[in-house]
Design a protein around this motif. Structure first.
Motif, PDB file in Angstrom:
ATOM      1  N   LEU A   1       0.672  -1.588  -0.172  1.00  0.00           N
ATOM      2  CA  LEU A   1      -0.221  -0.254   0.010  1.00  0.00           C
ATOM      3  C   LEU A   1       0.868   1.516   0.021  1.00  0.00           C
ATOM      4  CD1 LEU A   1      -3.349   0.719   0.480  1.00  0.00           C
ATOM      5  CD2 LEU A   1      -3.035   0.963   2.564  1.00  0.00           C
ATOM      6  N   GLY A   2       0.479   2.145  -1.145  1.00  0.00           N
ATOM      7  CA  GLY A   2       1.341   3.764  -0.537  1.00  0.00           C
ATOM      8  C   GLY A   2       0.690   4.468  -0.739  1.00  0.00           C
ATOM      9  N   PHE A   3       0.577   5.941  -0.613  1.00  0.00           N
ATOM     10  CA  PHE A   3       0.437   6.979  -0.428  1.00  0.00           C
ATOM     11  C   PHE A   3      -1.103   6.847  -1.492  1.00  0.00           C
ATOM     12  CE2 PHE A   3       4.543   8.843   0.770  1.00  0.00           C
ATOM     13  CZ  PHE A   3       4.737   8.016   1.784  1.00  0.00           C
ATOM     14  N   ASN A   4      -1.898   7.712  -1.238  1.00  0.00           N
ATOM     15  CA  ASN A   4      -3.733   7.948  -1.969  1.00  0.00           C
ATOM     16  C   ASN A   4      -4.031   6.696  -2.169  1.00  0.00           C
ATOM     17  OD1 ASN A   4      -5.169   9.765  -2.591  1.00  0.00           O
ATOM     18  ND2 ASN A   4      -4.840   9.732  -4.474  1.00  0.00           N
ATOM     19  N   SER A   5      -3.519   6.043  -1.068  1.00  0.00           N
ATOM     20  CA  SER A   5      -4.134   3.983  -2.002  1.00  0.00           C
ATOM     21  C   SER A   5      -5.047   3.766  -1.078  1.00  0.00           C
ATOM     22  CB  SER A   5      -3.254   2.869  -2.166  1.00  0.00           C
ATOM     23  OG  SER A   5      -2.553   3.247  -3.455  1.00  0.00           O
TER      24      SER A   5
END
Length: 326
Positions: free
Chosen positions: A250-254
């Motif tokens: 999981l990354g940013f804005n996900s």
């Protein structure tokens, strides 16, 4: 005992009774009452408690009809379950739900049960949602609908759908074609949901641009997924290591949704399901929701509810879960 219920419009009465009175027969069978219609009135007769419950069911169904909701035996079962649980006052929250998105054929997608409403709300509010429940509860379909909604609203740049290919050993070797063609049968339910929401042509264009990716879980290793809506389907067939690997992509804005049915674990060699472990260790962490659906949230053929309950009873009597319902 006898009760009369007024119906304002004849078309609502037709919707309520259904083809060959199929909807009313569900209520009559459940409560042992007799239900008839005359002009703009519905007459219910039978034992006191049964009549009162039938009246509550029919009143809820009339509210559905007034909102132009299609009444089916499945919806009748949903209302009956709500009345039995004393939750019929909450049905309006389901009826008043906004559409998640519109299918390629123009059909609005909305939660149809209280459990589904809770699940949909959890996906909207949390970064990671675990949706656990039996076959037919809409776990995957509603998650894909939420992903399409977020993508169309430009809240994310990509939709990534994945699932483990638990039979990826010798059996895949017997299938014709290259690796992608071999794994496609395992991903077919995800393709079907996307085709329904976007249409085949639109889906194809999005896939060619890289906006939508449907791939086996093994393809996720080593990646960081930013600005994405990620769905892991059939998660009961992940190992602990695979589940940890997925969640840490999981990354940013996900946003991530993990779906599965812990009664359909196909892992071999005594491996523990990564979903069962995740349910325990992630519960209570802020911004992670664990939602459990049950047979009352099934929106397939009404017999599916009975099948699930029968298998649960069999599993309980034999000290094990024998459910492998597809």
């Amino acid at each position: 005992m006898e009760r009369l219920i007024d119906v304002k419009r004849v078309e609502q009465l037709v919707n309520l009774f259904g083809n060959f009175d199929e909807n009313i027969k569900v209520i009559e069978k459940k409560y042992g009452v007799n239900i008839t219609s005359h002009a703009d009135k519905i007459r219910i007769s039978g034992e006191d408690t049964a009549v009162k419950k039938s009246e509550r069911v029919i009143s809820c169904l009339i509210s559905m009809a007034q909102k132009s909701e299609s009444i089916t035996p499945i919806r009748v079962d949903f209302v009956i379950n709500a009345v039995e649980d004393g939750d019929d006052d909450k049905i309006s929250s389901v009826l008043d739900s906004d559409s998640i998105c519109i299918t390629a054929k123009g059909k609005p997608i909305k939660p149809k049960t209280l459990g589904q409403k809770k699940y949909v709300d959890a996906i909207q509010k949390n970064t990671i949602t675990l949706g656990i429940g039996p076959a037919g509860t809409g776990k995957t379909y509603l998650a894909v609908a939420q992903a399409v909604r977020a993508f169309k609203a430009k809240q994310v740049n990509r939709i990534i759908l994945t699932r483990p290919a638990v039979e990826a050993g010798e059996r895949l070797g017997f299938l014709p074609g290259d690796l992608q063609q071999k794994i496609d049968p395992y991903l077919r339910p995800l393709y079907d949901a996307l085709f329904d929401m976007l249409g085949a042509e639109s889906f194809q264009k999005c896939q060619e641009r890289g906006d939508i990716e449907v791939a086996p879980l093994a393809y996720m290793r080593g990646r960081t997924l930013d600005d994405s809506f990620i769905i892991l389907d059939e998660a009961q067939n992940t190992t602990n290591e695979q589940m940890k690997m997925f969640l840490t992509r999981l990354g940013f804005n996900s946003k991530a949704v993990v779906t599965g049915d812990i009664t359909q674990i196909d892992l071999i060699d005594g491996k523990r399901s990564g979903l069962k472990t995740a349910m325990k260790i992630l519960k209570g962490i802020d911004d992670i929701a664990v939602i459990t659906l049950n047979e009352k949230d099934v929106v397939r053929h009404r017999l599916v509810q009975e099948i699930i309950k029968a298998y649960e009873k069999f599993g309980g009597e034999n000290g094990r879960k024998g459910n492998n319902i597809r």
